[in-house]
Write an enzyme that holds these catalytic residues in place. Structure first.
Site, PDB file in Angstrom:
ATOM      1  N   HIS A 125      51.626  30.559  34.639  1.00  0.00           N
ATOM      2  CA  HIS A 125      51.920  29.274  35.294  1.00  0.00           C
ATOM      3  C   HIS A 125      52.830  29.430  36.523  1.00  0.00           C
ATOM      4  O   HIS A 125      53.643  30.341  36.601  1.00  0.00           O
ATOM      5  CB  HIS A 125      52.602  28.324  34.297  1.00  0.00           C
ATOM      6  CG  HIS A 125      53.917  28.864  33.811  1.00  0.00           C
ATOM      7  ND1 HIS A 125      55.104  28.579  34.441  1.00  0.00           N
ATOM      8  CD2 HIS A 125      54.220  29.705  32.796  1.00  0.00           C
ATOM      9  CE1 HIS A 125      56.084  29.199  33.827  1.00  0.00           C
ATOM     10  NE2 HIS A 125      55.577  29.900  32.819  1.00  0.00           N
ATOM     11  N   HIS A 134      44.787  41.147  46.171  1.00  0.00           N
ATOM     12  CA  HIS A 134      43.865  41.640  45.129  1.00  0.00           C
ATOM     13  C   HIS A 134      44.685  41.906  43.878  1.00  0.00           C
ATOM     14  O   HIS A 134      45.609  42.732  43.893  1.00  0.00           O
ATOM     15  CB  HIS A 134      43.187  42.937  45.617  1.00  0.00           C
ATOM     16  CG  HIS A 134      42.286  43.575  44.599  1.00  0.00           C
ATOM     17  ND1 HIS A 134      41.635  44.758  44.833  1.00  0.00           N
ATOM     18  CD2 HIS A 134      41.926  43.211  43.342  1.00  0.00           C
ATOM     19  CE1 HIS A 134      40.907  45.101  43.776  1.00  0.00           C
ATOM     20  NE2 HIS A 134      41.079  44.171  42.848  1.00  0.00           N
TER      21      HIS A 134
END
Ligand SMILES: CC(C)(COP(=O)(O)OP(=O)(O)OC[C@H]1O[C@@H](n2cnc3c(N)ncnc32)[C@H](O)[C@@H]1OP(=O)(O)O)[C@@H](O)C(=O)NCCC(=O)NCCS
Length: 196
Positions: A125, A134
């Site tokens: 979160h 990436h």
């Protein structure tokens, strides 16, 4: 959908598309070494075609090369999320990003444009992932982590809560990041140490 880039990462992108029955009609490459990838024809990119309707994905694994191509194209970019990925409806994902199998993106996280979120990565979160990053397979980012533009988090790396990782950083495979990381650094090991 149209892909640009016919190397190994392209195959993974095709696999995501297949999982959601999204058709890839063409693949372009600057220097095609193959005529087709997964039976989809590859063409040399000469001049940019006009394609007002079909969205594009830049299917190039290298973050800098992906940015170079994304910035030269004037097309609409699409978004590919594998059927098995779990993306919170309270999170946002930018155009051109691909999210592979078994990824979990928890609530209130923002993922930028043209990112790769690779197989089985977990992004908790309140994270913020900037454009062209990436996150490699099985990497885990705890809550509130920031990842700068173009940064590569290596396979199986872990990042502790609230850590800030700068732009164009490389985090080595299996690293455990317990402190903030400055722009451009290369960090490996547990706990992470700077090697470049
Ligand atoms: C971090 C990384 C980029 C370094 O590559 P490099 O610059 O070629 O570095 P080298 O292989 O020359 O290694 C330099 C030193 O770091 C160490 N090292 C490199 N990678 C390491 C890692 N992941 N964990 C621990 N130590 C590592 C090497 O043992 C070497 O140590 P030494 O100087 O004591 O001998 C690379 O090893 C890595 O981990 N890449 C991640 C790849 C990945 O996850 N790909 C996923 C694709 S989907």
């Amino acid at each position: 959908m149209i892909l640009y880039g016919a190397s190994g990462h392209c195959k993974s992108v095709i696999d995501i598309a297949e999982s959601i029955s999204e058709e890839i009609t063409r693949i372009y490459d600057d220097n095609p070494k193959v005529e087709a990838v997964c039976h989809i024809p590859v063409q040399k990119f000469l001049t940019e075609p006009s394609n007002a309707y079909e969205p594009w994905i830049v299917s190039i694994g290298n973050n800098r090369n992906r940015r170079k191509i994304a910035e030269k194209l004037t097309q609409n970019f699409g978004l590919l999320i594998h059927r098995t990925a779990s993306v919170s409806s309270w999170s946002t994902v930018g155009d051109g990003t691909v999210i592979m199998a078994n990824v979990v993106i928890n609530t209130c996280t923002s993922i930028g444009k043209h990112c790769i979120i690779n197989s089985g990565a977990v992004i908790e979160h309140d994270c913020q992932i900037e454009d062209f990053a990436h996150i490699s397979p099985n990497a885990s980012l705890a809550g509130g982590v920031t990842v700068g533009e173009g940064t590569h988090i290596g396979i199986g790396a872990c990042v502790l809560p609230e850590i800030k990782i700068g732009k164009w950083v490389t985090i080595g495979a299996g690293a455990v990041i317990i402190k903030d990381v400055a722009d451009g650094a290369v960090v490996v090991g547990n706990p992470g140490r700077i090697i470049g």
